[in-house]
Scaffold this active site. Structure first.
Site, PDB file in Angstrom:
ATOM      1  N   ARG A   1       0.817  -1.211   0.000  1.00  0.00           N
ATOM      2  CA  ARG A   1       0.000   0.000   0.000  1.00  0.00           C
ATOM      3  C   ARG A   1       0.856   1.267   0.000  1.00  0.00           C
ATOM      4  O   ARG A   1       0.427   2.308  -0.500  1.00  0.00           O
ATOM      5  CB  ARG A   1      -0.956  -0.003   1.196  1.00  0.00           C
ATOM      6  CG  ARG A   1      -2.113  -0.967   1.005  1.00  0.00           C
ATOM      7  CD  ARG A   1      -3.065  -0.974   2.166  1.00  0.00           C
ATOM      8  NE  ARG A   1      -4.299  -1.687   1.836  1.00  0.00           N
ATOM      9  CZ  ARG A   1      -5.234  -2.009   2.710  1.00  0.00           C
ATOM     10  NH1 ARG A   1      -5.082  -1.681   3.983  1.00  0.00           N
ATOM     11  NH2 ARG A   1      -6.328  -2.650   2.327  1.00  0.00           N
TER      12      ARG A   1
ATOM     13  N   GLY B   1     -13.034  -4.168   0.871  1.00  0.00           N
ATOM     14  CA  GLY B   1     -14.439  -3.805   1.040  1.00  0.00           C
ATOM     15  C   GLY B   1     -14.890  -2.776   0.032  1.00  0.00           C
ATOM     16  O   GLY B   1     -16.004  -2.848  -0.500  1.00  0.00           O
TER      17      GLY B   1
END
Length: 401
Positions: free
Chosen positions: A43, A380
Site C-alpha cells: 500500500r 471492502g
C-alpha cells in the site's frame, strides 16, 4: 446536468499549477505490522506514483492516513512512524513525522514545510472526530493545506472527515492510484470481457451477501470457497460437520442460487475439502466430500478436486475477480486450496483483478503478485463498487463531464 447525465472523476490534471502549494494527500497506509515492523509495504508502494508526480510538479506534501483501529485514542502500537521511515527509504528523501493529527503542533509542522518537503501527520484515527466526519475536524485538516488529493481507495467507502469533509473544503482530485482503481473496477462492472469469473472466499458469508447478489448480475460463473462455502452447502441440505456456518443466512443463499439458475450463472461450490478437528499445524486431517463432512470435523480448506475444477473454470475466463482466501492459508496444511486458486489466476490468459487484504497476502506468500494485472488496495471498497453502491470518497471527487 450534462447530456445523458455523464460524470467524470477529477484527476491531478484538474489541479493546475501546484508549485509551492501545500497539498494534503489522503493515503492508505493501513499496512500490516508485527512488533512495529511492516510485513507488507504494497500500500505504501502503490501511492508512490502520485507522490512522485506531485513533487515533480512542485507541490509540498502533507500526508495523512489511518492505521488499524485505535478507537479514537492514541495507541503507540498504531503509530505511523514505521510507515514514515519506510516511505523515506522509498522516496529517497526525508519524511518529517508530526506527532499530532491536527492542532498547534500540526499547524507548526505544516507551516515549516520547506519547498518540495514531505511531512506525515500521525494516525488520523487517534482522533475520534475522523470517523465521525466531524466538520470541525475537517476544517482543521483542510487548514493545513491549499489543495487536497485522495489516493486512498481502500477508505473510499468510509464517509470520514479526511475522505469526504476535506474534499468538500479544498480544490480536490483523485490521485493516480484512486484513478486507476475506479477505472479498473468500472470496466469490470460495466464492460467486462466474457466469460467473467468471480471467486469469493473468506470466513463470513454475511459480509458478502450483497456482493454475491450483485455479481450474479455481472458474471458467468461464481466460485465460492472458504468458510462461505459451508453455508451454501448446508443451506442445500449438505452435512458440513463443525464447519463455520451462518444459519440465519440460509434463506438468502437459497434465493441467490435460484437467481443464478434463472440467469444461467454457474455457482461452483467445493466438491471436496480438507477437514480436521481444529485449525492447527499438527492436527490430523483428511480429505472428504464437501457435503459429507464427519460431525466431529470442520472444513478448513478446499480439496484437490475442487482446486482442479476451479482452476479449469478460471483458465477459460477472459475476466477474473478474486476476493477472499479458500481456507486457513496462513497454516501450511490448509494452504493448498488458496495457493491453487492463486496460481490459476496468475497463469490465466484473462484480465485478473485481486482485492482484499487476505487475498493480497496470499499472493505475496506464494510469490504470485506479478502474475495479476491489478492488485486492488481496497477489499471492502472494491466489493461495494462492484455492487453499484456510491462510495463517499469517490462521489465527492465526481463532477459533470
Amino acid at each position: 446536468m450534462s447530456p445523458g447525465g455523464e460524470r467524470r472523476l477529477r484527476t491531478l490534471e484538474d489541479l493546475g499549477n501546484l508549485t509551492g502549494k501545500r497539498t494534503l494527500v489522503r493515503c492508505d497506509f493501513n499496512v500490516p505490522l508485527e512488533g512495529g515492523r511492516i510485513t507488507d509495504d504494497l500500500r505504501i508502494k502503490s501511492t508512490l506514483p502520485t507522490l512522485i508526480e506531485l513533487l515533480g510538479r512542485g507541490a509540498d506534501l502533507v500526508l495523512c492516513s489511518h492505521l488499524g483501529r485505535p478507537n479514537g485514542k492514541r495507541d503507540v502500537r498504531l503509530s505511523l512512524s514505521p510507515v514514515g521511515a519506510r516511505l523515506s527509504e522509498l522516496l529517497q528523501r526525508e519524511v518529517t513525522q508530526c506527532g499530532s493529527v491536527v492542532g498547534s503542533e500540526a499547524r507548526h509542522c505544516s507551516e515549516r514545510l520547506r519547498p518540495g518537503g514531505v511531512m506525515m501527520l500521525e494516525n488520523l484515527r487517534f482522533d475520534p472526530r475522523e470517523e465521525a466526519n466531524d466538520p470541525g475536524f475537517a476544517d482543521e485538516l483542510a487548514a493545513l493545506a491549499e489543495v487536497y488529493v485522495d489516493d486512498a481507495f481502500g477508505a473510499a467507502h468510509r464517509a470520514h472527515a479526511s475522505v469526504v469533509g476535506v474534499a468538500e473544503r479544498l480544490p480536490s482530485a483523485a490521485g493516480r492510484l484512486m484513478q486507476k482503481e475506479v477505472e479498473v473496477l468500472t470496466k469490470l462492472r460495466d464492460h467486462a470481457a466474457e466469460p467473467f469469473v468471480a471467486i469469493l472466499g473468506g470466513a463470513k458469508v454475511s459480509d458478502k451477501i450483497a456482493a454475491i447478489d450483485a455479481l450474479i448480475d455481472l458474471v458467468d460463473a461464481l466460485l465460492i470457497g472458504g468458510a462461505m462455502g459451508f453455508s451454501f452447502l448446508a443451506a442445500a441440505g449438505g452435512e458440513v460437520g463443525r464447519s463455520l456456518v451462518e444459519p440465519d443466512r440460509y434463506d438468502e443463499l437459497r434465493v441467490a442460487v435460484k437467481k443464478a439458475d434463472a440467469k444461467g450463472v454457474v455457482i461452483q461450490l467445493p466438491e471436496d475439502v480438507v477437514a480436521a478437528s481444529e485449525p492447527a499445524v499438527d492436527t490430523k486431517r483428511q480429505t472428504v466430500r464437501a457435503d459429507a463432512i464427519p460431525r466431529d470435523l470442520m472444513g478448513l480448506d478446499i480439496g484437490p478436486r475442487t482446486v482442479e475444477e476451479f482452476a479449469r473454470t478460471i483458465a477459460d475466463a477472459e475476466t477474473i475477480f478474486w476476493n477472499g482466501p479458500m481456507g486457513v492459508f496462513e497454516l501450511e496444511p490448509f494452504s493448498a486450496g488458496t495457493r491453487g486458486v492463486a496460481q490459476a489466476a496468475a497463469l490465466a490468459k484473462g484480465y485478473s483483478v485481486v482485492g482484499g487484504g487476505d487475498s493480497l497476502a496470499a499472493l505475496a506468500k506464494f510469490g504470485l503478485r506479478d502474475g495479476i494485472e491489478h492488485l486492488s488496495t481496497g477489499g471492502g471498497a472494491s466489493l461495494e463498487f462492484l455492487e453499484g453502491r456510491a462510495l463517499p470518497g469517490v462521489e465527492v471527487l465526481m463532477e459533470e463531464a
